[in-house]
Write a protein that holds these residues in place. Structure first.
Motif, mmCIF file in Angstrom:
data_model
loop_
_atom_site.group_PDB
_atom_site.id
_atom_site.type_symbol
_atom_site.label_atom_id
_atom_site.label_comp_id
_atom_site.label_asym_id
_atom_site.label_seq_id
_atom_site.Cartn_x
_atom_site.Cartn_y
_atom_site.Cartn_z
ATOM 1 N N UNK A 22 10.769 16.591 -6.398
ATOM 2 C CA UNK A 22 10.894 17.069 -6.103
ATOM 3 C C UNK A 22 9.576 18.151 -5.903
ATOM 4 N N UNK A 23 8.692 17.425 -5.369
ATOM 5 C CA UNK A 23 6.727 18.312 -4.869
ATOM 6 C C UNK A 23 6.392 17.724 -6.127
ATOM 7 N N UNK A 24 6.753 17.487 -7.558
ATOM 8 C CA UNK A 24 5.986 17.661 -8.839
ATOM 9 C C UNK A 24 5.145 16.513 -7.458
ATOM 10 N N UNK A 25 4.119 15.419 -9.599
ATOM 11 C CA UNK A 25 3.043 15.132 -9.359
ATOM 12 C C UNK A 25 3.266 13.208 -8.718
ATOM 13 N N UNK B 9 -2.504 -3.113 -5.182
ATOM 14 C CA UNK B 9 -2.039 -1.976 -5.391
ATOM 15 C C UNK B 9 -2.243 -1.562 -6.849
ATOM 16 N N UNK C 256 2.865 5.952 -4.600
ATOM 17 C CA UNK C 256 4.023 5.943 -6.064
ATOM 18 C C UNK C 256 4.667 7.351 -5.959
ATOM 19 N N UNK D 237 9.984 1.061 -6.693
ATOM 20 C CA UNK D 237 9.714 0.093 -7.776
ATOM 21 C C UNK D 237 8.439 -0.665 -7.530
ATOM 22 N N UNK E 275 6.648 2.657 -22.383
ATOM 23 C CA UNK E 275 6.633 2.496 -21.085
ATOM 24 C C UNK E 275 6.382 3.856 -20.074
ATOM 25 N N UNK E 276 5.494 4.792 -20.689
ATOM 26 C CA UNK E 276 5.956 6.749 -20.106
ATOM 27 C C UNK E 276 4.322 7.412 -20.261
ATOM 28 N N UNK E 277 3.449 6.039 -20.210
ATOM 29 C CA UNK E 277 1.899 6.117 -19.756
ATOM 30 C C UNK E 277 1.797 4.908 -19.029
ATOM 31 N N UNK E 278 0.406 5.100 -18.389
ATOM 32 C CA UNK E 278 -0.016 4.639 -16.923
ATOM 33 C C UNK E 278 -0.935 3.739 -17.412
ATOM 34 N N UNK F 98 0.288 -1.752 0.225
ATOM 35 C CA UNK F 98 -0.164 -0.145 0.148
ATOM 36 C C UNK F 98 1.026 0.732 0.370
ATOM 37 N N UNK F 99 1.806 1.111 -0.370
ATOM 38 C CA UNK F 99 2.698 2.892 -0.343
ATOM 39 C C UNK F 99 2.622 3.392 -1.419
ATOM 40 N N UNK G 277 6.993 -0.626 -4.483
ATOM 41 C CA UNK G 277 6.131 -0.818 -3.908
ATOM 42 C C UNK G 277 5.600 -1.120 -2.938
ATOM 43 N N UNK H 52 5.969 14.751 -18.708
ATOM 44 C CA UNK H 52 4.798 13.936 -18.322
ATOM 45 C C UNK H 52 3.359 14.077 -19.138
ATOM 46 N N UNK I 126 6.752 18.010 -14.783
ATOM 47 C CA UNK I 126 5.116 17.424 -15.287
ATOM 48 C C UNK I 126 4.812 18.149 -16.701
ATOM 49 N N UNK J 190 10.433 20.173 -10.971
ATOM 50 C CA UNK J 190 8.678 19.614 -10.855
ATOM 51 C C UNK J 190 8.003 20.563 -11.961
ATOM 52 N N UNK K 155 14.202 23.507 -7.849
ATOM 53 C CA UNK K 155 13.460 22.353 -7.365
ATOM 54 C C UNK K 155 11.848 22.249 -8.300
ATOM 55 N N UNK L 18 3.896 7.716 -11.358
ATOM 56 C CA UNK L 18 2.874 6.349 -11.660
ATOM 57 C C UNK L 18 3.977 5.508 -12.824
ATOM 58 N N UNK L 19 3.920 6.028 -13.742
ATOM 59 C CA UNK L 19 4.651 5.315 -15.360
ATOM 60 C C UNK L 19 5.266 4.355 -15.142
ATOM 61 N N UNK L 20 5.855 3.435 -15.332
ATOM 62 C CA UNK L 20 7.182 2.747 -15.132
ATOM 63 C C UNK L 20 8.631 3.069 -16.138
ATOM 64 N N UNK L 21 8.265 3.524 -16.793
ATOM 65 C CA UNK L 21 9.271 4.681 -16.910
ATOM 66 C C UNK L 21 9.958 5.602 -16.371
ATOM 67 N N UNK L 22 8.994 6.430 -15.622
ATOM 68 C CA UNK L 22 9.574 7.558 -15.180
ATOM 69 C C UNK L 22 10.029 7.515 -13.676
ATOM 70 N N UNK M 10 14.129 6.336 -14.349
ATOM 71 C CA UNK M 10 14.216 7.012 -14.946
ATOM 72 C C UNK M 10 15.312 7.181 -13.262
ATOM 73 N N UNK N 240 -9.621 -2.431 3.148
ATOM 74 C CA UNK N 240 -8.645 -1.742 1.728
ATOM 75 C C UNK N 240 -8.723 -2.861 0.447
#
Lengths: 291, 315, 396
Positions: free
Chosen positions: B151-154, C128, B147, B231, C32-35, B144-145, B233, C23, C20, C16, C12, B157-161, B164, C151
């Motif tokens: 640096x405070x970004x979103x 998850x 994602x 990765x 692999x860059x999309x969910x 349940x960890x 989680x 993304x 974004x 960010x 920072x 979720x996507x595997x590629x990020x 990196x 859950x």
């Protein structure tokens, strides 16, 4: 109180089996610095041989002894092959990894041949019941195992400490180069001991069968226990293996009785304590040159 | 080949490899990329094992304990404090270091196979703690960890990020370990491996060197664990079990103890066999791993890295 | 955004913004860059079967594969009108192998749903992943209480059992049958503790007294004598135990060898005497009473027909694991008739209604867990050398 005494008895049965299994591991390490991680797989091969030769609930004493001998023979062959392989490999880490590889292969082949199920092995006929001990029912077979352990300890003592071959083994542990310089074929001695140790481990697999059964993964558990026994007792020492086996048997049985919550840690605590106080083990072999 | 040309060639290869690794998510599907992420995190653990086993000559089967400590820390931080990947990695590294410092002094008094046994005992004990302690989920592990973020970004979720981020961290660790092995401290460690009594005679303190490198390897393993958790989680006691430790040691031997890039390749190979090949051959992965062990010992006594050495010494 | 504006930002925040941006860019790309956001292709439906092919649970995995396959064979290889392409992956012994295998099924093989999962830690760790990938997971064995319930996810369903429920079903019966306090013992891991907690709850509520409670080290105990001695001296009149696999064999055999079987009745959850474990225990298990949602001896036309078909196909008796997988195929059969993947398939699972299973009729409850009848079973000698779990009553 009686319950604890029965635990002590149980520890002796476990210790007897551990001694049979750990002895080969210890001598092989002492003589050629080979950490034989395939030792557990050889044990498992013995256990599965018992599954194949001793089906059903009714096993006669004769068939059981035959199975033990057959396992010893198979173990000796496996040990001989391993001795050849490790002697062709330089470097102790490489040798250890080689035996680890062999153990993975052997264990996987065994589970392909016998399936992944748990197999139970019946105790031989006159010993398959219970006998009253201190007001509790105690499985007679375990008393047989304790007897076997005592006989083995005496036999090994006579062989190693009193016979000419034994003095050769002790000398090889102490100083291999010197023995070799005396014109003795140490390769033959090493292979012989490797094979004998493996034979004992495989025979141990049959003997432990009625108590532990046979299943995938048992090889690792047994190897881990045997390694702890050897490290506690002192690598390469016969008396050490005996003391270590008895000690670990008691830690497992009596320790679980007294401190069930900590049972899983006790063995490692015992090992860490021994190594902190006596890094070479409790009864290290006598070496020619002390470093 | 002269030295300057060799250095230039090494740099060129390094740049090419890094470029390929960075570009991978653009071309590959999510499954391939998660697999590569796991390999990178595992490679970080393997680097720590190599530092101990290859550079300092202390074969270890206990590094999975600190790897697990780092992974558990990262998941706990992720669950309760912050989803920031940087903070999780630093916390994992710190806890790996502390755990190694707290337990390592027992192990470093020994050498060789006895050291191996002691690290195994430490590993098994910590594994037991993780498997029975309800606060860390006992045998069910911690799930349940959320994602990770950077640096405070979103949330990434996507595997590629995630890949990196793990790649950047792994390269950092690789560079750090390279610097360490080339420093005077690295030479001291090799000295301890090759001839301890001479080192002592020369006025070095081998015991201190062994202890410090043990702590350092623990910290690296902790970092690897945190990346692993970033990765997956999720963490469970199996992450610090004997199998992980044995596979890490196998990677080092396959790759060639003492080389740095060899063991990283070894790590990738080992995970490939365990996670991907096993299913396609009816679950007989251990059989293949066992054969790989035997083959490596006989055919590549100095690991994959040894191939290059052999070729160079011939030329 | 002008260069100047960018420069004036704190580092920072700049990074960010960059992340974004990437993304947002990658939102339209595949790779692999999309969910996930899987597009369901036409043609046969792919179903992932995630069961252990290696390690200590491999036998369970084999039974589950056989059960799933039997249902497919009985229905012409089709589920819900679609031809089904089953992709099998090796779950192994734990999450270390199980999680990557599930990722492969979903991300590489693009299956519409995954069935299986034996290990609880694996199931919990995958929750998850399936929730975010929007692919349904039908858990066909893992028993951790938290997989459903607290859950719960629209994408996670369980066709088997929850540890606490299968153990809890036995509580009141043991109060009735035992002539005094009861000793509780289990392997020391999450499932063992959940089983004992589930049993204790209904047992104490029905007025039962606990004589003692002990947990043996999980996977490390081969010798139960210390625990058996404690049971003997505690004055317990019955024992409730949870063990499975190899530990179940050792425990039940030693319970008999140390002379407890004749004096103190042994109760447990069905896993104590199921499948291969019962075969290895042999006559040592006779008289052990367990609770479970299935037995081969269940005397209903549906089960008789199932046992006959299963025995004919694989020349062995079915186990509860085979039935769980068989039922999972039945659930998918109903759901796939309405939708072939993604969120629609998950929603279709909400409306599958009761399943007419060899174990009796059951349906999903509000927590996505199986709502079913539990049976009281007793080990008795069967034909020849075999032993069976005879059904001696229903448990409420």
């Amino acid at each position: 109180m009686a319950a604890y005494l029965v635990s002590v008895l149980n520890g002796l049965a476990m210790g007897s089996l551990l001694f049979a299994i750990a002895l080969g591991l210890s001598l092989v390490f002492g003589m050629m610095d080979v950490l034989n991680l395939a030792h557990g797989a050889i044990y498992l091969a013995g256990a599965y041989l018992a599954v194949a030769l001793l089906p059903g609930d009714d096993v006669g004493m004769g068939t059981f002894v035959l199975a033990v001998l057959a396992a010893a023979a198979v173990g000796a062959i496996l040990g001989g092959v391993l001795a050849g392989l490790t002697r062709a490999t330089p470097g102790h880490l490489d040798q250890a990894l080689l035996t680890l590889g062999v153990s993975l292969v052997v264990a996987e082949l065994l589970s392909v041949a016998f399936g992944e199920e748990v197999h139970a092995i019946a105790a031989p006929a006159p010993f398959d019941g219970g006998v009253p001990v201190l007001g509790e029912t105690y499985p007679a077979y375990r008393l047989l195992v304790i007897g076997f352990g005592a006989v083995l300890a005496v036999a090994v003592y006579l062989l190693i400490e009193r016979s000419r071959f034994g003095s050769l083994i002790r000398a090889t542990v102490a100083d291999r180069a010197m023995v070799s310089a005396l014109g003795i074929n140490t390769g033959l001695v090493l292979t012989g001991v490797f094979a004998a140790g493996a034979a004992l481990a495989a025979a141990g697999g049959v003997l432990a069968g009625p108590i532990l059964g046979a299943q995938p993964g048992l090889d690792e558990k047994v190897l881990l226990l045997a390694l702890v026994v050897v490290v506690i007792g002192g690598l390469g020492s016969v008396r050490g293996a005996l003391l270590g086996a008895v000690l670990i048997g008691q830690v497992q049985a009596l320790g679980t009785s007294l401190l069930p919550e900590y049972a899983s840690f006790l063995i490692f605590v015992a090992m860490a304590l021994v190594l902190l106080l006596r890094p070479a083990g409790l009864l290290p072999p006598r070496t020619a040159v002390r470093t | 080949m002269n030295r300057a040309a060799a250095t230039r060639r090494t740099t060129l290869i390094a740049v090419a490899v890094i470029t390929l690794l960075v570009a991978a998510p653009l071309a590959l599907g999510p499954y391939a990329v998660t697999t590569m992420t796991r390999m990178l995190a595992f490679a970080v653990l393997v680097l720590g094992v190599d530092l101990l086993t290859g550079i300092t000559g202390l074969p270890t089967l206990g590094q999975a304990a600190y790897f697990g400590a780092g992974a558990y820390t990262a998941v706990l931080v992720g669950l309760h404090i912050t989803s920031d990947a940087m903070a999780q990695a630093l916390a994992g590294t710190a806890v790996g270091l502390i755990a190694a410092a707290a337990t390592g002094w027992v192990a470093v008094r020994a050498r060789g196979i006895v050291f191996l046994m002691l690290t195994l005992a430490i590993g098994e004990s910590l594994h037991q703690v993780a498997a029975t302690w309800p606060a860390v989920g006992a045998s069910n592990g911690l799930a349940g960890m959320p994602p990770i973020t950077l640096f405070g970004g979103p949330p990434l979720l996507p595997a590629g990020f995630v890949y990196w981020w793990v790649l950047a961290a792994a390269i950092t660790v690789f560079a750090a370990v390279t610097l360490i092995t080339r420093s005077p401290y690295g030479r001291t460690l090799r000295g301890v491996r090759d001839n301890e009594s001479r080192m002592r005679a020369l006025g070095y303190r081998p015991a201190l060197a062994r202890y410090s490198v043990f702590c350092l390897a623990g910290a690296i393993a902790g970092a690897g664990g945190a990346l692993w958790a970033a990765q997956g989680r999720f963490v469970s006691p199996g992450d610090l079990g004997f199998e992980v430790a044995a596979l890490a040691l196998l990677s080092v031997v396959i790759g060639g103890a003492g080389s740095l890039w060899g063991p990283c390749l070894g790590a990738a190979l080992v995970l490939l066999v365990r996670d991907n090949l096993s299913a396609s051959i009816g679950g007989h992965g251990p059989l293949v791993l066992g054969l790989v062990f035997v083959a490596v010992v006989f055919l590549l006594p100095r690991g994959v890295a040894g191939i290059r050495h052999r070729r160079e010494s011939r030329s | 955004m002008s260069v100047r504006a960018f420069r004036s930002m704190r580092p920072a925040a700049a990074v960010a913004a960059l992340v974004t941006g990437i993304l947002a860019l990658s939102g339209c790309g595949g790779s692999s860059l999309s969910q996930s956001g899987d597009t369901q292709s036409s043609g046969p439906v792919k179903i992932g079967l995630l069961v252990p092919l290696s390690g200590v649970y491999a036998q369970l995995g084999q039974d589950m594969r056989d059960g799933f396959k039997l249902y497919l064979d009985q229905h012409g290889g089709k589920l819900g009108g679609h031809t089904v392409d089953v992709v099998t992956a090796d779950e192994g012994e734990g999450p270390q192998t199980g999680v990557p295998a599930a990722q492969k099924l979903v991300n590489q093989d693009h299956v519409s749903a995954v069935a299986g999962v034996v290990n609880s830690a694996t199931a919990l760790g995958l929750r998850d992943f399936f929730d975010e990938s929007k692919v349904p997971l039908l858990v066909a064995n893992a028993g951790a209480d938290d997989i459903t319930g607290a859950r719960k996810s629209l994408y996670v369903w369980r066709t088997s059992f929850a540890n606490g429920k299968v153990a809890g079903a036995l509580g009141p019966t043991v109060v009735k049958e035992a002539s005094g306090p009861v000793y509780l013992i289990a392997a020391d891991y999450a499932a063992g503790r959940e089983m004992v907690a589930g049993f204790r709850k209904t047992f104490v509520a029905a007025g039962g007294k606990v004589a003692g409670e002990e947990y043996s080290p999980f996977g490390k105990t081969q010798d139960y004598q210390p625990f058996l001695s404690k049971i003997r001296t505690s004055g317990a009149k019955a024992v409730f135990a949870f063990y499975a696999g190899a530990e179940a064999v050792s425990f039940v055999k030693q319970y008999q060898q140390f002379g407890l079987a004749d004096r103190i009745p042994l109760y447990g959850t069905g896993f104590l005497t199921e499948g291969g474990a019962l075969a290895a225990q042999g006559k040592a298990a006779v008289g052990v009473k367990t609770s479970l949602h299935y037995s081969t001896e269940l005397n209903t036309p549906r089960n008789t027909e199932f046992v006959a078909a299963y025995s004919k196909a694989y020349s062995k008796s079915p186990t509860v694991y085979a039935v769980q997988a068989y039922d999972t195929a039945a659930v998918l059969d109903k759901a796939l008739a309405k939708a072939s993947g993604g969120e629609k398939l998950a929603t279709a699972l909400t409306g599958v209604g009761p399943i007419d299973s060899p174990r009796g009729r059951w349906s999903f409850d509000a927590d996505h867990d199986a709502q079913q009848q539990y049976y009281l079973r007793e080990v008795r000698a069967g034909s020849g050398d075999t032993f069976v779990n005879a059904v001696v009553g229903d448990l409420s």
